[in-house]
Design a protein around this motif. Structure first.
Motif, PDB file in Angstrom:
ATOM      1  N   SER A 278      51.329  12.358  21.791  1.00 25.29           N
ATOM      2  CA  SER A 278      51.004  11.302  20.829  1.00 25.29           C
ATOM      3  C   SER A 278      50.959  11.814  19.399  1.00 25.29           C
ATOM      4  CB  SER A 278      49.660  10.664  21.193  1.00 25.29           C
ATOM      5  OG  SER A 278      49.329   9.647  20.279  1.00 25.29           O
ATOM      6  N   ALA A 290      55.207   7.911  22.213  1.00 25.85           N
ATOM      7  CA  ALA A 290      54.179   7.869  23.254  1.00 25.85           C
ATOM      8  C   ALA A 290      54.130   6.506  23.933  1.00 25.85           C
ATOM      9  CB  ALA A 290      52.820   8.205  22.648  1.00 25.85           C
ATOM     10  N   THR A 307      48.866  15.469  32.141  1.00 29.68           N
ATOM     11  CA  THR A 307      49.261  15.775  30.767  1.00 29.68           C
ATOM     12  C   THR A 307      49.376  17.292  30.653  1.00 29.68           C
ATOM     13  OG1 THR A 307      47.070  16.040  29.754  1.00 29.68           O
ATOM     14  CG2 THR A 307      47.919  13.791  29.997  1.00 29.68           C
ATOM     15  N   ASN A 311      48.269  16.722  23.728  1.00 32.55           N
ATOM     16  CA  ASN A 311      48.241  15.303  24.053  1.00 32.55           C
ATOM     17  C   ASN A 311      48.138  14.439  22.803  1.00 32.55           C
ATOM     18  OD1 ASN A 311      47.909  16.182  26.856  1.00 32.55           O
ATOM     19  ND2 ASN A 311      45.808  16.652  26.257  1.00 32.55           N
ATOM     20  N   GLN A 312      47.450  14.963  21.756  1.00 34.24           N
ATOM     21  CA  GLN A 312      47.277  14.225  20.502  1.00 34.24           C
ATOM     22  C   GLN A 312      47.470  15.162  19.317  1.00 34.24           C
ATOM     23  OE1 GLN A 312      46.642  10.789  19.660  1.00 34.24           O
ATOM     24  NE2 GLN A 312      47.314  11.797  17.779  1.00 34.24           N
ATOM     25  N   TYR A 321      42.454  10.656  18.834  1.00 37.51           N
ATOM     26  CA  TYR A 321      42.582  10.257  20.240  1.00 37.51           C
ATOM     27  C   TYR A 321      42.307   8.757  20.393  1.00 37.51           C
ATOM     28  CZ  TYR A 321      43.352  14.418  23.165  1.00 37.51           C
ATOM     29  OH  TYR A 321      43.911  15.490  23.825  1.00 37.51           O
ATOM     30  N   TYR A 325      46.363   7.957  20.837  1.00 39.30           N
ATOM     31  CA  TYR A 325      46.572   8.226  22.263  1.00 39.30           C
ATOM     32  C   TYR A 325      45.980   7.122  23.124  1.00 39.30           C
ATOM     33  CZ  TYR A 325      46.403  10.707  26.763  1.00 39.30           C
ATOM     34  OH  TYR A 325      46.556  11.056  28.082  1.00 39.30           O
ATOM     35  N   TRP A 329      48.947   6.253  26.250  1.00 36.16           N
ATOM     36  CA  TRP A 329      48.615   6.919  27.515  1.00 36.16           C
ATOM     37  C   TRP A 329      47.151   6.738  27.883  1.00 36.16           C
ATOM     38  CZ3 TRP A 329      51.340  11.448  29.991  1.00 36.16           C
ATOM     39  CH2 TRP A 329      52.710  11.420  29.749  1.00 36.16           C
TER      40      TRP A 329
END
Length: 533
Positions: A278, A290, A307, A311-312, A321, A325, A329
């Motif tokens: 993301s 994303a 993951t 992730n972010q 986040y 994100y 997700w």
């Protein structure tokens, strides 16, 4: 958004008569020689589907570059190389030229690439001396997809194009059937069902779907390369074949038949995996990488989601986040098994505290950011490549003890930084983990960090081919801007970049099948079913 001066360089005043010209254009003065050929060329790109590596904001979407207007434009995110825009012409065509009308944010170095499948690309034109304005470049070859790939920016901004015009001669009626589907296999059974998978077919204009035949009769027509046949009789043997279809109605011959017998005792589950997910974009943006991969996960509807770190972006802060994100997700958080990446450790504490806060107990189910879990016949291990992985570290000592106690036949491990990569960011930090995994006959290793996809043959921790070693699958394609490959490494079997997508794992008792699935649903790579060690 940054404001830039409006550029007048390269603008051309047209008379009303010129504006009324149809998409099939007459020969230009500068190309008066081959007038007969140019008189037949057609503007192929107007209004066609577009994908991009990024957009500066929703106002500057990729579709603006093919809308016929020189007052709307595509703009990539600022300050980043490389960036790209791809046009799907809808069918193969013989290309003649590509015309680029740059806004102030031009490319000083770029390629024009062509492809028949959107995956394998051939350079049709390349320059390292771009100066903006209008570039009208002759290109040749047959292609359905055309990509402008910016390698270096001419300004401090991003890349921006008022228009991309692709000219050529459309192909005639499509009479070519897709290739016969290969690799049909049974991926799992219950007492009343048989699950099937197969490798994707190819076609000159694109496969639109498949027919699944049970005992010679069509029972389903899925768009993808898997299907579960239900309502069957326990113990009865059924014969399955698959054939492929394209948009013109051409149908391939049927595949080789495989038997399927509904029976108890086989537990199969599906997991999806990707890392580098993301950036600062939300589900409301159609160009958000994303969001595109999240929609593909929704279509697959897996049992588990892994993951693979980062992730972010950029700092893994809790605020980011929640803002980004969580809109994509984040809707799968209840079935996500995460690991952190280096960007998670860029938060204010540099301890991944915000990552732990966002995922809660799912980030540390056993009190640490490394942990194991089981489902079906599989023992799954999540590691943290930002913590020490030395042979004497707490994490590697835990790993050895965890594997020594394991009773499952199949083992997979996943973490962020790959030991092996043909991209720019291989990292030897995980070599001790590989040595332990090889000792205990692990089957799969999943990584991210390099924003690309790569499949390796089974190997050991020294990079030697080893049939009893883990197979690494590098899946850094979750939504962040992509990277180029640099130097092909030993045992590398498949390499794909400039795409977003997720890995679909079908994990059966005693075997696995791995499918790399493009954001649009196409299967780009398949391996398996492969028996566990």
């Amino acid at each position: 958004m940054s404001l830039r001066p409006f550029r007048t360089t390269g603008l051309i005043l047209l008379s009303a008569a010129a504006l009324a010209l149809p998409a099939t254009v007459a020969a230009s003065a500068q190309n008066a020689g081959p007038a007969a050929r140019l008189a037949a060329e057609t503007l192929l790109s107007r209004g066609k589907p577009v994908t991009t590596s990024s957009t500066e904001t929703a106002e500057f979407a990729g579709a603006n570059a093919v809308d016929g207007s020189t007052t709307t434009r595509w703009a990539s995110q600022e300050g980043h190389d490389p960036e790209w825009i791809t046009i799907d012409l809808g069918a193969p065509a013989a290309l003649t030229r590509v015309k680029l009308n740059w806004e102030d944010a031009y490319a000083s170095s770029y390629r024009i690439d062509r492809s028949t499948d959107g995956t394998t690309w051939t350079s049709a034109y390349s320059t390292s001396s771009g100066d903006g304005g209008v570039d009208d470049r002759a290109v040749t070859g047959t292609a359905r997809y055309v990509r402008v790939y910016g390698r270096a920016r001419g300004t401090s901004y991003g890349y921006s194009l008022w228009e991309v015009e692709v000219y050529g001669t459309p192909s005639g009626p499509d009479t070519q059937a897709p290739s016969v589907p290969a690799g049909l296999r049974v991926t799992g059974t219950t007492t009343t069902s048989v699950s099937l998978g197969w490798s994707p077919s190819t076609d000159d204009t694109g496969v639109t779907g498949y027919d699944v035949l049970r005992d010679g009769a069509v029972v389903a027509s899925p768009a993808g390369t898997s299907y579960t046949d239900t309502g069957l009789t326990t113990g009865q043997t059924y014969s399955y074949t698959v054939r492929a279809r394209d948009a013109a109605g051409n149908v391939s011959a049927a595949s080789a038949a495989v038997p399927g017998v509904p029976k108890a005792g086989e537990t199969t589950f599906v997991a999806t995996a990707a890392g580098d997910i993301s950036e600062h974009c939300k589900a409301s943006s159609s160009s958000c990488g994303a969001q595109q991969t999240a929609k593909r996960i929704e279509a697959i509807n897996p049992d588990e989601i892994l993951t693979l770190g980062d992730n972010q972006y950029d700092t893994g802060s809790l605020a980011d986040y929640k803002a980004y994100y969580d809109t994509t997700w984040g809707r799968f958080k209840a079935k996500t098994r995460p690991v952190p990446g280096n960007h998670e450790y860029n938060d204010a504490t540099e301890t991944a505290a915000d990552y732990k806060s966002y995922f809660g107990a799912r980030a540390t189910p056993q009190g640490k950011t490394y942990y194991s879990w089981e489902r079906g016949g599989w023992h799954m291990i999540a590691l943290d490549s930002e913590l020490s992985m030395s042979a004497t570290s707490a994490q590697i000592k835990w790993l050895e003890a965890d594997l020594a106690a394991n009773t499952k036949k199949c083992v997979a491990a996943y973490w962020h930084k790959p030991l092996y990569s043909s991209g720019p960011q291989a990292d030897a930090v995980s070599k001790p983990a590989w040595q332990v995994l090889y000792k205990y006959h692990a089957d799969l290793v999943l990584n991210g960090h390099d924003h690309l996809y790569e499949r390796f043959a089974p190997q050991n921790a020294s990079g030697g081919a080893a049939a009893d070693g883990p197979r690494e699958l590098l899946v850094g394609t979750g939504g962040a801007s992509t990277y180029d490959f640099e130097s092909t490494q030993p045992n590398s079997q498949k390499r794909i970049t400039d795409i977003f997508g997720v890995l679909k794992l079908t994990l059966a008792d005693g075997s696995y099948t791995a499918d790399m699935v493009h954001q649009d649903g196409r299967t780009l790579d398949t391996t398996g079913p492969t028996a566990c060690h």
